[in-house]
Structures are given as C-alpha cells and as structure tokens.
Design a protein around this motif. Structure first.
Motif, PDB file in Angstrom:
ATOM      1  N   LEU A  53      -6.901   2.368 -13.598  1.00 28.44           N
ATOM      2  CA  LEU A  53      -7.093   1.437 -12.126  1.00 28.44           C
ATOM      3  C   LEU A  53      -6.019   0.615 -12.125  1.00 28.44           C
ATOM      4  CD1 LEU A  53     -10.857   1.001 -11.152  1.00 28.44           C
ATOM      5  CD2 LEU A  53      -9.208  -0.937 -10.740  1.00 28.44           C
ATOM      6  N   PHE A  54      -6.100  -0.171 -13.315  1.00 29.78           N
ATOM      7  CA  PHE A  54      -5.457  -1.668 -13.278  1.00 29.78           C
ATOM      8  C   PHE A  54      -4.395  -1.841 -12.857  1.00 29.78           C
ATOM      9  CE2 PHE A  54      -8.897  -3.876 -16.772  1.00 29.78           C
ATOM     10  CZ  PHE A  54      -9.729  -4.347 -15.153  1.00 29.78           C
ATOM     11  N   SER A  55      -2.998  -0.856 -13.529  1.00 23.01           N
ATOM     12  CA  SER A  55      -1.606   0.228 -12.524  1.00 23.01           C
ATOM     13  C   SER A  55      -1.525   0.406 -11.440  1.00 23.01           C
ATOM     14  CB  SER A  55      -1.836   1.098 -14.334  1.00 23.01           C
ATOM     15  OG  SER A  55      -1.705   2.179 -13.591  1.00 23.01           O
ATOM     16  N   LEU A  56      -2.822   0.919 -10.857  1.00 21.60           N
ATOM     17  CA  LEU A  56      -2.532   1.122  -9.568  1.00 21.60           C
ATOM     18  C   LEU A  56      -2.542  -0.659  -8.729  1.00 21.60           C
ATOM     19  CD1 LEU A  56      -5.120   4.519  -9.574  1.00 21.60           C
ATOM     20  CD2 LEU A  56      -1.960   4.183  -9.026  1.00 21.60           C
ATOM     21  N   VAL A  57      -4.013  -1.005  -9.454  1.00 20.23           N
ATOM     22  CA  VAL A  57      -3.637  -2.254  -8.257  1.00 20.23           C
ATOM     23  C   VAL A  57      -2.504  -3.478  -8.319  1.00 20.23           C
ATOM     24  CG1 VAL A  57      -4.733  -3.887  -8.439  1.00 20.23           C
ATOM     25  CG2 VAL A  57      -6.638  -2.927  -8.536  1.00 20.23           C
ATOM     26  N   LYS A  58      -1.558  -3.336  -9.599  1.00 19.15           N
ATOM     27  CA  LYS A  58      -0.675  -3.547  -9.633  1.00 19.15           C
ATOM     28  C   LYS A  58       0.775  -2.734  -8.560  1.00 19.15           C
ATOM     29  CE  LYS A  58       1.078  -7.273 -12.556  1.00 19.15           C
ATOM     30  NZ  LYS A  58       0.696  -8.201 -11.702  1.00 19.15           N
ATOM     31  N   ALA A  59       0.267  -1.394  -9.156  1.00 16.07           N
ATOM     32  CA  ALA A  59       1.199  -1.045  -7.880  1.00 16.07           C
ATOM     33  C   ALA A  59       1.314  -0.888  -6.207  1.00 16.07           C
ATOM     34  CB  ALA A  59       1.098   0.374  -8.298  1.00 16.07           C
ATOM     35  N   ARG A  60       0.260  -1.651  -5.786  1.00 13.51           N
ATOM     36  CA  ARG A  60      -0.457  -2.151  -4.922  1.00 13.51           C
ATOM     37  C   ARG A  60      -0.261  -3.128  -4.566  1.00 13.51           C
ATOM     38  NH1 ARG A  60      -2.865   0.900  -0.107  1.00 13.51           N
ATOM     39  NH2 ARG A  60      -2.903  -0.041   1.674  1.00 13.51           N
ATOM     40  N   PHE A  61      -0.412  -4.324  -5.297  1.00 12.84           N
ATOM     41  CA  PHE A  61      -0.472  -5.734  -5.091  1.00 12.84           C
ATOM     42  C   PHE A  61       0.461  -5.656  -6.192  1.00 12.84           C
ATOM     43  CE2 PHE A  61      -4.201  -4.730  -3.029  1.00 12.84           C
ATOM     44  CZ  PHE A  61      -3.746  -4.411  -1.422  1.00 12.84           C
ATOM     45  N   PRO A  62       1.136  -5.622  -6.049  1.00 13.58           N
ATOM     46  CA  PRO A  62       2.677  -6.368  -7.086  1.00 13.58           C
ATOM     47  C   PRO A  62       2.192  -7.902  -7.708  1.00 13.58           C
ATOM     48  CG  PRO A  62       3.699  -6.212  -5.864  1.00 13.58           C
ATOM     49  CD  PRO A  62       2.306  -5.979  -5.107  1.00 13.58           C
ATOM     50  N   GLU A  63       1.641  -9.074  -6.350  1.00 10.23           N
ATOM     51  CA  GLU A  63       1.312 -10.125  -6.709  1.00 10.23           C
ATOM     52  C   GLU A  63       0.146 -10.459  -7.754  1.00 10.23           C
ATOM     53  OE1 GLU A  63      -0.315  -9.396  -3.083  1.00 10.23           O
ATOM     54  OE2 GLU A  63       1.496  -8.971  -3.812  1.00 10.23           O
ATOM     55  N   ARG A  64      -0.557  -9.707  -7.513  1.00 13.44           N
ATOM     56  CA  ARG A  64      -2.075 -10.124  -7.871  1.00 13.44           C
ATOM     57  C   ARG A  64      -2.415  -9.677  -9.449  1.00 13.44           C
ATOM     58  NH1 ARG A  64      -5.678  -9.125  -3.346  1.00 13.44           N
ATOM     59  NH2 ARG A  64      -7.386  -9.645  -4.539  1.00 13.44           N
ATOM     60  N   GLU A  65      -3.181 -10.649 -10.359  1.00  9.61           N
ATOM     61  CA  GLU A  65      -3.726  -9.951 -11.454  1.00  9.61           C
ATOM     62  C   GLU A  65      -5.261  -8.790 -11.060  1.00  9.61           C
ATOM     63  OE1 GLU A  65      -4.898  -9.640 -15.051  1.00  9.61           O
ATOM     64  OE2 GLU A  65      -6.308 -10.852 -13.426  1.00  9.61           O
ATOM     65  N   PRO A  66      -4.529  -7.771 -11.866  1.00  4.39           N
ATOM     66  CA  PRO A  66      -5.796  -6.796 -11.493  1.00  4.39           C
ATOM     67  C   PRO A  66      -7.452  -7.361 -11.894  1.00  4.39           C
ATOM     68  CG  PRO A  66      -3.764  -6.095 -12.885  1.00  4.39           C
ATOM     69  CD  PRO A  66      -3.927  -7.548 -12.918  1.00  4.39           C
ATOM     70  N   THR A  67      -7.226  -7.958 -12.699  1.00  4.92           N
ATOM     71  CA  THR A  67      -9.278  -8.141 -13.299  1.00  4.92           C
ATOM     72  C   THR A  67      -9.445  -9.274 -11.801  1.00  4.92           C
ATOM     73  OG1 THR A  67      -8.677  -9.977 -14.555  1.00  4.92           O
ATOM     74  CG2 THR A  67      -8.691  -7.507 -15.414  1.00  4.92           C
ATOM     75  N   GLU A  68      -8.414 -10.128 -11.529  1.00  7.94           N
ATOM     76  CA  GLU A  68      -9.019 -11.164 -10.570  1.00  7.94           C
ATOM     77  C   GLU A  68      -8.968 -10.765  -8.909  1.00  7.94           C
ATOM     78  OE1 GLU A  68      -7.105 -14.981  -8.517  1.00  7.94           O
ATOM     79  OE2 GLU A  68      -6.077 -14.634 -10.246  1.00  7.94           O
ATOM     80  N   ALA A  69      -8.206  -9.500  -8.930  1.00  4.27           N
ATOM     81  CA  ALA A  69      -8.703  -8.935  -7.298  1.00  4.27           C
ATOM     82  C   ALA A  69      -9.574  -8.492  -7.533  1.00  4.27           C
ATOM     83  CB  ALA A  69      -7.069  -7.969  -7.568  1.00  4.27           C
ATOM     84  N   CYS A  70     -10.042  -7.811  -8.631  1.00  3.13           N
ATOM     85  CA  CYS A  70     -11.281  -7.256  -8.747  1.00  3.13           C
ATOM     86  C   CYS A  70     -12.221  -7.272  -8.663  1.00  3.13           C
ATOM     87  CB  CYS A  70     -11.321  -5.701  -9.996  1.00  3.13           C
ATOM     88  SG  CYS A  70     -10.013  -4.468  -9.868  1.00  3.13           S
TER      89      CYS A  70
END
Length: 429
Positions: A330-347
C-alpha cells in the motif's frame, strides 16, 4: 497511416472512424505476420503482442461520436461477449483480434483468461494486482476451494503494457480503473478450450466459473427473479431465497449467494446461510462461503463510500483499501502515485478526510436523510471518526500507522478492529 522501418504501426492522430479501423487492421497484420513465424505458440503471441503495443505510436481517447461512426460503418463482426462497459472490435481474423475496451466502472473481479495476448493502457490509470491460486479441493469442474496468494500490485499509468497468459496457472489478476473513462487496447487470440473454464477468484480462497454460471439458464433466471422479488416484497423474497439455495448444487449456490451478497451483510442472515450450506453440503464449504461473503460485504462498504466521494485523493485511498492486502505494498503504491508525499502522513490525512463531517451525529443523520440511497457509503467515515481523538488527531493517527499492529502501542489503536482498514496495519507475508 504508415509503418516504421521496424514494421511497427505509426499513427499520430486518430480523427475518423476509418483511422480507427486502419489502426486495428495494421496492428493485427503486424502481430499476425510475426505470430505465424512463431507457429502461433502462446508465448510467441504474448511476446509479439506486447512488443507491438509498446511500439505503437498513437493516442486514443474515448470519443463517443467517433465510436458511433465506427460502429455504423465497420464491416468487422463485433464480439458476442460484453467485457468492459463498451467493447469495440477494431479488427479480427480466424486467429486473432484487436479490441478496444472502455471502462466507466472501477473494478473487475479477480479472474483468469481463456485466451492469450497483451493489453496497453491508452487512457486513464489502474491498479494491477496479480495472484496465484493454489487449489486444495475441486468441488466440481466449475468450482474449487484453495488459497489465493497476492503476488504483486502495480500502479499502471497511460502507456503501460502487460502480457496475458491463459488458464488458471497463467495470468490471474484484477484491474481497478482509477479514472473514468479508462481505455485498454487488447490484442488477443480467440478463446482456447484448453484454458477453460475461465475462472473468477474470491479471497481468501474460492475459484468459480462465473462466466459459465452467468450463461447457465437456471442461475440466470434465479438471479433476475430474486432481484425482482426483493424490490416487490423483501420479506417474502428472503424466505424464497433460502428455499431456493437449499435445493441448489454447490457451484450454483455459491454463485447465487455472491450475486446477492449485499443480502448477507447481516451476521445473523449470513450465519443462517452458513448453517444451510453445512447441513446440505459440508462444513468446509460453509466455512469458505462465510469467509468469502464476510470480505465481500466490507468490500461493498468501501465501494459505497467511494461512490459518495468526489475528492480524487480520497477515492485513490479507498481504491487502495479495496485492492491491496498489506501495508508495504500500500505504501509503495502511494509513493508511486505521489512521489513527493510521505506515505504514512498521506494515509493519516486521508483517514481524517474520511472522518471529516461524520463526527457530528446530528449532521451525519441529516446527511443520511438527504442522501438515503447512498447511506451505506457514509458508514465507514463515521466509524473512523468515532475512533480518532479530537486533539492531536493527525499526530496520533500517524503514530498508529508507523506502528502497524504493534500490540503495546500507546495509546491503543482503535482502528485495528475495522476490517476495511486491515491493509494499513497488516505486515507483508
């Protein structure tokens, strides 16, 4: 249209129905010529189709007027199946065909294929999730119990190309289309008897011949009749449903139960069904159906929530919860779509976004009254809101996401009991 020196189709713009037909014809010709030299072996067709689609130099967009013109002018026979919301056969011969698929709905069930080839994303983006099914018990040729393992999940952008290997030991996947419309260009063989039945798969471990069940006259008529009955007299329809299910063989029983799976969101009603299956068939089948329907019901809850939300990031997040099984993926896909975002913060921000405006019970009830038909879509956000502290909410949720399923987290993580949020806290296998 022209051909490059490598023999690949080059067409910068498609403006007319004739352009669309020429695209299909040239693509089919290139793949056919090379596939013949490869003796039409599945592996050869898959590789050639992938290469030709990767080299394709054109853009395609959903254009209803253009498509209508093609349908009314083409001499190409259209397919008898209706895979996607709008399938368009651009070219075909006795070995292969080229098909353009338009998707307005978000998701396909996990499925295998009775054909081989390759596809390219022409418009939109998708989650692409690959699985492996390990059968442990074949109930019949149309149904098996086993273990469904998620092998990988990818974020496919426009231009992405993937091969299709036939049969239940080949490509087993699901595509969740993040944008509407989404377009897929497909080069494929006709269905191969050796790769049938074309199974659909349901977590945690059910395989069933859904296309076969949908063609089956008994299953088809019972499904339509039950749908009508529930609209006419829900109480009488429920009684009739259990009488019908008791008389069915296991594959038809499972298929019909999945068709009306929203009727088993109630734990009591689902327990009644499982007892029926255990009595009429056996305990293992009852246990499997219970697990499949439990997951199916909370998937319906997430889908309903997504239908009531317009924010693209929140829709992306809910798509993740539907399609991903563990936090690392899940976090890797968040990073793929939003490379500038930190996944836990985005979630954490997305969880708070789902909870926003659901915390006040009076406002929530007023909203439900205004959107009664969509009420199911708001329950997930309301349940999240009930579990998040008002003070330091973002900081607390981020801590929970960092810790995952740590048993001694402080403060305790009340989101762990929501099955819809399991991928956020489940470690990869």
């Amino acid at each position: 249209m022209s051909l490059s020196g490598m023999g690949h189709v080059v067409m910068k713009q498609i403006k007319t129905p004739a352009d669309l037909g020429l695209l299909g014809a040239e693509l089919l010709s290139q793949v056919e010529h090379r596939a013949r030299r490869g003796n039409y072996a599945n592996e050869a067709i898959q590789s050639i189709a992938r290469q030709e689609l990767q080299a394709l130099d054109c853009e395609l967009r959903f254009d209803p007027q253009l498509w209508m013109g093609f349908i009314q002018s083409t001499t190409v026979p259209q397919s008898g199946h209706w895979f996607s919301n709008m399938p368009l056969v651009l070219a075909r011969n006795r070995n292969l065909y080229v098909e353009l698929l338009c998707w307005m709905s978000a998701t396909t069930d996990i499925h295998a294929h009775s054909f081989c080839g390759a596809f390219r994303v022409m418009q939109g983006s998708s989650f692409y999730t690959r699985y492996q099914f390990v059968p442990q018990r074949w109930v019949s040729n149309a149904m098996a119990l086993g273990r469904l393992n998620c092998l990988e999940a990818e974020y496919l952008q426009q231009g992405s190309v993937r091969e299709i290997e036939p049969g239940r030991n080949g490509l087993v996947h699901a595509l969740f289309h993040l944008d509407a419309p989404s377009l897929t260009l497909l080069v494929r063989t006709h269905s191969n008897v050796e790769a049938q039945p074309q199974l659909a798969f349901f977590p945690p471990g059910l395989a069933i011949d859904t296309p076969g069940m949908e063609r089956d006259e008994e299953s088809k008529h019972l499904s339509h009749l039950l749908a009508l009955s529930f609209k006419h007299d829900p109480a009488a329809a429920e009684m009739a449903m259990f009488q019908v299910l008791r008389r069915l063989d296991a594959p038809r029983l499972f298929h019909l139960s999945l068709t009306v799976s929203e009727r088993f969101a109630s734990a009591d009603r689902r327990q009644r069904l499982i007892e029926l299956v255990t009595q009429e068939h056996d305990e293992a089948l009852g246990r499997c159906l219970d697990q499949v329907l439990s997951r199916r019901c909370f998937e319906l809850e997430i889908k309903a929530a997504r239908e009531t939300i317009d924010d693209p990031e929140l829709r992306f997040f809910l798509a993740l919860l539907l399609n991903v099984r563990d936090r690392e993926t899940l976090f890797s896909l968040v990073k793929a779509r939003f490379p500038e975002r930190e996944p836990t913060e985005a979630c954490a921000e997305w969880l708070l976004g789902l909870a926003k405006s659901r915390a006040n019970a009076a406002d929530f009830m007023r909203e439900l009254a205004a959107r009664a038909a969509e009420g199911a879509g708001h329950r997930l956000g309301a349940r999240i809101a009930q579990r998040i502290p008002a003070d330091k909410a973002l900081e607390t949720v981020q801590t929970w996401l960092h810790e995952g399923r740590e048993p001694d987290s402080a403060p305790p993580n009340p989101l762990l009991d929501l099955p819809e949020l399991e991928p956020l806290f489940r470690a990869s296998a």
